[in-house]
Scaffold this active site. Sequence first.
Site, mmCIF file in Angstrom:
data_model
loop_
_atom_site.group_PDB
_atom_site.id
_atom_site.type_symbol
_atom_site.label_atom_id
_atom_site.label_comp_id
_atom_site.label_asym_id
_atom_site.label_seq_id
_atom_site.Cartn_x
_atom_site.Cartn_y
_atom_site.Cartn_z
ATOM 1 N N PRO A 116 0.828 -1.207 0.000
ATOM 2 C CA PRO A 116 0.000 0.000 0.000
ATOM 3 C C PRO A 116 0.859 1.252 0.000
ATOM 4 C CG PRO A 116 -0.864 -1.594 1.552
ATOM 5 C CD PRO A 116 0.431 -2.152 1.064
ATOM 6 N N CYS A 117 0.438 2.258 -0.765
ATOM 7 C CA CYS A 117 1.312 3.396 -1.036
ATOM 8 C C CYS A 117 1.125 4.573 -0.095
ATOM 9 C CB CYS A 117 1.081 3.874 -2.471
ATOM 10 S SG CYS A 117 -0.593 4.525 -2.763
ATOM 11 N N GLN A 118 0.162 4.522 0.845
ATOM 12 C CA GLN A 118 -0.166 5.711 1.625
ATOM 13 C C GLN A 118 1.036 6.284 2.381
ATOM 14 O OE1 GLN A 118 -1.868 2.919 1.557
ATOM 15 N NE2 GLN A 118 -4.080 3.285 1.440
ATOM 16 N N SER A 121 3.335 8.115 -0.277
ATOM 17 C CA SER A 121 2.793 9.140 -1.162
ATOM 18 C C SER A 121 3.016 10.535 -0.592
ATOM 19 C CB SER A 121 1.293 8.915 -1.393
ATOM 20 O OG SER A 121 0.544 9.253 -0.245
#
Length: 421
Positions: A116-118, A121
Amino acid sequence: MPNFLDLFAGAGGLSEGFLRAGYKAIAHVEMDVAACYTLKTRMAYHWLEAHNQLDIYTQYLTRNISRNQFYEYIPQDILDSVLNYEISTETLPAIFEKVDALIGEESLDLIIGGPPCQAYSLAGRSRSETRMIGDQRNYLYRHYAEFLRRYHPRYFVFENVMGLLSAKDEDGTLHFDNMRALFKECGYSTEFRPLNASNFGVLQNRKRIILIGVRGEHRGFYPEIPEVHPNCLVNEIFCDLPTIPAGGGVVEPVPTKHYKGQYLYESGIKNYDTEPVTFHQARPHIAQDLEIYRIVVDTWNRFGTRVSYPDLPENLRTHQNTKSFLDRFKVVAGNLPYAQTIVAHIARDGHYFIHPDITQNRSLTPREAARIQTFPDNYYFESKKGVPSRTLAYKQIGNAVPVCLAYHIAMALINRFDEVN
């Protein structure tokens, strides 16, 4: 053909591209329950297609049979290849046991996926008081490395946001540098490129880091990925879909209009002219938002300019913040060659994804967003309990890798497997 394991698989956009290129899926690992059902349904679709039984799929989409009844037609090992786990130190032994059983006597050719990129980012870091430093999602690549150590695939493909290049650990080192060093310890050379999906048949501006690893010591191995630039504009995505107002449309299949273009076929979105679509259902909007949408679309259509939030009439401004996020209302410009990046926030509201047709005056439907992400029209997005959920569909679509981008990466890599012992 090469086989693969998909980690952090989401709704399967990356996987679908590799399947389209001819690869064989061994297993998918994903923590989200709804996305796992989406993966199971998609794997069921591919099995039924291979056995000329897609009429069963149609029965399911038209609600003539339930999800449980639908799955009864599918071999259990196909359904069991989707593993609903959060990847962690505690769950790795159980995941390995199941993947081992699915691989059997085969060797694994490829691992794909990205955490997951959260935490990486730029948007996530800007909203976080700690700038995501110390967030445990920063270290999920360490679990990815454990799969490399166990299965020794010939290649792996790791996808993530551009912010990965600048995200720092608590000691000031870059996570990306630490990640590559760990992959090297696992026996892999790595190279990466920043790729924009708009250069690979996707009508969307979506930049991502695509890191490819190869087993052993190699240099200059990154495959050349030929660019594809469709000769069309974003309106091509919408042109054959039924016209609906805010709050209109249905989840169940509806036929499309006659389509004379090429892009929807070339991208793999459509199979035939009037192929039905699901999830062409618009969310309702309050009167104030509808008035804002009219202003935003009209301004773009007449002047080709965006509307900044402070420029809206005072009676339509309800937020006190007029210094940042000024483009919070944004039309998907149908007269441009690509749209803005589809993100998971579309599950919360549609203000950043307003339909370009002012007569419809609404935000995008899940199907329209899915088309921008180049998902095939026959791709169905599941919920947790089998009751269709527009919100969960939006979330899965926004988090996905565009299928066409994945396909072109897969095709560029497919002939390289014989080069690695």
